[in-house]
Write a protein that holds these residues in place. Structure first.
Motif, PDB file in Angstrom:
ATOM      1  N   LYS A 159       0.297  -5.993 -14.470  1.00 47.52           N
ATOM      2  CA  LYS A 159       0.367  -4.565 -14.744  1.00 47.52           C
ATOM      3  C   LYS A 159       0.917  -3.806 -13.539  1.00 47.52           C
ATOM      4  O   LYS A 159       1.721  -2.874 -13.686  1.00 47.52           O
ATOM      5  CB  LYS A 159      -1.022  -4.043 -15.100  1.00 47.52           C
ATOM      6  CG  LYS A 159      -1.038  -2.602 -15.612  1.00 47.52           C
ATOM      7  CD  LYS A 159      -0.320  -2.477 -16.942  1.00 47.52           C
ATOM      8  CE  LYS A 159      -0.439  -1.068 -17.492  1.00 47.52           C
ATOM      9  NZ  LYS A 159       0.329  -0.905 -18.765  1.00 47.52           N
ATOM     10  N   LEU A 160       0.503  -4.210 -12.342  1.00 45.60           N
ATOM     11  CA  LEU A 160       0.989  -3.564 -11.126  1.00 45.60           C
ATOM     12  C   LEU A 160       2.500  -3.642 -10.998  1.00 45.60           C
ATOM     13  O   LEU A 160       3.141  -2.724 -10.479  1.00 45.60           O
ATOM     14  CB  LEU A 160       0.341  -4.199  -9.893  1.00 45.60           C
ATOM     15  CG  LEU A 160      -1.008  -3.642  -9.455  1.00 45.60           C
ATOM     16  CD1 LEU A 160      -1.645  -4.553  -8.411  1.00 45.60           C
ATOM     17  CD2 LEU A 160      -0.858  -2.223  -8.902  1.00 45.60           C
ATOM     18  N   SER A 161       3.079  -4.737 -11.465  1.00 46.26           N
ATOM     19  CA  SER A 161       4.521  -4.927 -11.325  1.00 46.26           C
ATOM     20  C   SER A 161       5.321  -3.890 -12.112  1.00 46.26           C
ATOM     21  O   SER A 161       6.523  -3.716 -11.871  1.00 46.26           O
ATOM     22  CB  SER A 161       4.918  -6.340 -11.767  1.00 46.26           C
ATOM     23  OG  SER A 161       4.684  -6.514 -13.154  1.00 46.26           O
ATOM     24  N   SER A 162       4.669  -3.176 -13.029  1.00 42.83           N
ATOM     25  CA  SER A 162       5.352  -2.149 -13.829  1.00 42.83           C
ATOM     26  C   SER A 162       5.373  -0.793 -13.148  1.00 42.83           C
ATOM     27  O   SER A 162       6.093   0.118 -13.569  1.00 42.83           O
ATOM     28  CB  SER A 162       4.665  -2.007 -15.197  1.00 42.83           C
ATOM     29  OG  SER A 162       4.695  -3.230 -15.910  1.00 42.83           O
ATOM     30  N   TYR A 163       4.567  -0.641 -12.093  1.00 43.65           N
ATOM     31  CA  TYR A 163       4.449   0.663 -11.428  1.00 43.65           C
ATOM     32  C   TYR A 163       5.242   0.682 -10.118  1.00 43.65           C
ATOM     33  O   TYR A 163       5.233  -0.292  -9.361  1.00 43.65           O
ATOM     34  CB  TYR A 163       2.986   0.980 -11.133  1.00 43.65           C
ATOM     35  CG  TYR A 163       2.118   1.121 -12.355  1.00 43.65           C
ATOM     36  CD1 TYR A 163       2.352   2.122 -13.295  1.00 43.65           C
ATOM     37  CD2 TYR A 163       1.043   0.267 -12.561  1.00 43.65           C
ATOM     38  CE1 TYR A 163       1.549   2.255 -14.412  1.00 43.65           C
ATOM     39  CE2 TYR A 163       0.226   0.393 -13.681  1.00 43.65           C
ATOM     40  CZ  TYR A 163       0.485   1.389 -14.598  1.00 43.65           C
ATOM     41  OH  TYR A 163      -0.313   1.515 -15.713  1.00 43.65           O
TER      42      TYR A 163
END
Length: 258
Positions: A159-163
């Protein structure tokens, strides 16, 4: 000098210099090599030292990291000052990542920016921010580490990789020539991803963390843009930070560098 006095003198020397040779003991205490060796044997029997070839060193001390609730009870004035200064760097409209450390939670308590987006893996920090107007909160879902109150795992990292954010504020257990370290690998893996997703990486560490090395390294010093601490480090540390391009900000206005 009695043996008990010599033993105290040897340990005191080790606390300051980390290691001692048999020859140094002889010179320091004006004793023979045989007496120096007997003193080292006695200290080894007391588990006060580790004997090495030609001398001794102090045993490593690994302090158990308190659970999150315990650390919150002992949040120092130094951490509070660091958190307040860090909060002042977050501007209206910023998108930021805040990790699950108690020092970063101190930052959250002082956060007053409007139209600010916060991404975090800390359930405690999300609760603190939920009472503040003008802040949008994204709580990363994953497996809960119950004792230390953070969410981790593949889903958090994915999920972090999307921000992509303006700033990431990261707490540390240790910061030294070995980089930025933590005791729990699971937490470290999340912090590493947080660092990768930010334009500016801000590390928060009270003075006691400087020179300390935790179990798991999750970042090089050169990956940190700014370190906020409560006391100006010694010259060697300042040179190390300069070498790695780390700007230093100290809570005492008179001790700011950079």
């Amino acid at each position: 000098m009695y043996q008990e006095e010599r033993l105290v003198a040897i340990v005191d020397y080790l606390k300051e210099h980390n290691r001692i040779t048999t020859e140094r003991i002889c010179t320091l205490l004006q004793v023979s090599r045989d007496t120096a060796r007997r003193d080292l044997v006695k200290l080894e029997e007391q588990n006060a030292i580790i004997r090495t070839r030609g001398g001794a060193i102090l045993p490593s001390v690994h302090q158990k990291i308190q659970g999150y609730s315990g650390r919150l009870k002992t949040v120092s004035e130094e951490k509070n000052k660091i958190g307040k200064l860090a909060a002042s760097l977050i501007q209206n409209g910023d998108r930021v990542i805040l990790d699950a450390s108690t020092t970063v939670q101190a930052c959250a308590k002082h956060l007053n920016a409007d139209d600010c987006t916060v991404i975090t893996n800390s359930i405690n920090l999300a609760e603190v921010l939920s009472d503040k107007d003008g802040i949008e909160i994204y709580l990363l879902g994953g497996k809960l580490e119950k004792e230390h109150r953070f969410l981790y795992g593949a889903s958090v990292i994915e999920k972090l990789s999307s921000y992509h954010v303006d700033k990431a504020l990261i707490g540390v257990v240790g910061i030294s020539e070995h980089g930025i370290t933590i005791e729990h690998e699971e937490d470290g893996l999340v912090k590493r991803k947080m660092i990768q997703q930010a334009k500016q990486v801000i590390a928060l560490a009270d003075y006691s963390k400087l020179g300390s090395t935790g179990f798991y390294q999750y970042a090089e010093l050169s990956e940190i843009d700014l370190l906020i601490t409560d006391r100006l480090p010694d010259r060697a540390f300042c040179d190390l930070f300069d070498l790695n391009g780390v700007e230093l900000l100290v809570t005492d206005q008179d001790e700011r560098k950079g």
